[in-house]
Design a protein around this motif. Structure first.
Motif, PDB file in Angstrom:
ATOM      1  N   ASN A 221     -52.089 -20.319  -2.871  1.00 12.93           N
ATOM      2  CA  ASN A 221     -52.766 -21.173  -3.595  1.00 12.93           C
ATOM      3  C   ASN A 221     -52.096 -22.258  -3.548  1.00 12.93           C
ATOM      4  OD1 ASN A 221     -54.788 -18.976  -5.052  1.00 12.93           O
ATOM      5  ND2 ASN A 221     -53.073 -18.135  -5.427  1.00 12.93           N
ATOM      6  N   LYS A 222     -53.061 -23.389  -3.582  1.00 12.27           N
ATOM      7  CA  LYS A 222     -52.633 -24.846  -3.476  1.00 12.27           C
ATOM      8  C   LYS A 222     -52.553 -25.219  -4.846  1.00 12.27           C
ATOM      9  CE  LYS A 222     -53.836 -29.457  -1.815  1.00 12.27           C
ATOM     10  NZ  LYS A 222     -54.909 -30.098  -1.089  1.00 12.27           N
ATOM     11  N   LEU A 223     -51.305 -25.988  -5.180  1.00 16.88           N
ATOM     12  CA  LEU A 223     -50.952 -26.592  -6.448  1.00 16.88           C
ATOM     13  C   LEU A 223     -50.695 -27.833  -6.656  1.00 16.88           C
ATOM     14  CD1 LEU A 223     -48.664 -23.353  -7.675  1.00 16.88           C
ATOM     15  CD2 LEU A 223     -50.872 -23.829  -8.169  1.00 16.88           C
ATOM     16  N   THR A 224     -50.798 -28.639  -7.537  1.00 19.81           N
ATOM     17  CA  THR A 224     -50.096 -30.080  -7.720  1.00 19.81           C
ATOM     18  C   THR A 224     -49.408 -30.198  -9.066  1.00 19.81           C
ATOM     19  OG1 THR A 224     -50.485 -32.345  -7.483  1.00 19.81           O
ATOM     20  CG2 THR A 224     -52.348 -31.108  -8.013  1.00 19.81           C
ATOM     21  N   ALA A 225     -48.529 -30.831  -9.211  1.00 21.48           N
ATOM     22  CA  ALA A 225     -47.719 -31.176 -10.458  1.00 21.48           C
ATOM     23  C   ALA A 225     -47.964 -32.584 -10.414  1.00 21.48           C
ATOM     24  CB  ALA A 225     -46.416 -30.775 -10.654  1.00 21.48           C
ATOM     25  N   ARG A 226     -48.332 -33.174 -11.344  1.00 22.15           N
ATOM     26  CA  ARG A 226     -48.458 -34.703 -11.672  1.00 22.15           C
ATOM     27  C   ARG A 226     -48.134 -35.386 -12.993  1.00 22.15           C
ATOM     28  NH1 ARG A 226     -52.868 -37.198  -9.376  1.00 22.15           N
ATOM     29  NH2 ARG A 226     -52.829 -35.427  -7.778  1.00 22.15           N
TER      30      ARG A 226
END
Length: 124
Positions: A114-119
């Motif tokens: 699963n593709k995740l991003t934290a920003r």
């Protein structure tokens, strides 16, 4: 608008190690298993739920999907990324970096792809 995000996993214990570590880096709590065997993370009204697919088929990652996770600061994003890589995640796209709008962003794939991003919030 959203009540929760549900993703599938082929190994809930591996998912637990990954998400416990990455959410701890953001100041979150460890996940809890509910009576139906789903791993649940709750924070500020949002919930991420992880389960083995109910149809008995293997879990697969969403092609084109990304789950975005808010972080309080660039340091939190860096800690999230480091913990993710240390716990079975794969660093993808660009290295953690500041975007032109001032947001600090990092990307990972979890152990199930699963593709995740934290920003962090933009500073400009």
């Amino acid at each position: 608008m959203f009540t929760h995000i549900m993703i599938g996993s082929n190994d809930l214990e591996k998912a637990r190690r990954f998400y416990d570590a990455t959410f701890a880096a953001l100041g979150g709590k460890a996940g809890e298993m509910d009576a139906r065997g789903r791993l649940i993370y709750a924070h500020e009204g949002g919930r991420l739920m992880i389960t083995t697919p109910i149809d008995g088929k293997p879990a697969t990652a969403a092609n084109g999907g990304t789950i975005g996770i808010g972080a309080a600061s660039p340091d939190h994003v860096l800690a999230w990324h480091a913990q993710g890589v240390a716990h079975g995640g794969l660093s993808i796209e660009t290295p953690p970096s500041e975007r032109p709008n001032g947001a600090f962003v990092a990307y990972l794939r979890d152990p199930d792809g699963n593709k995740l991003t934290a920003r962090s919030q933009p500073t400009r």
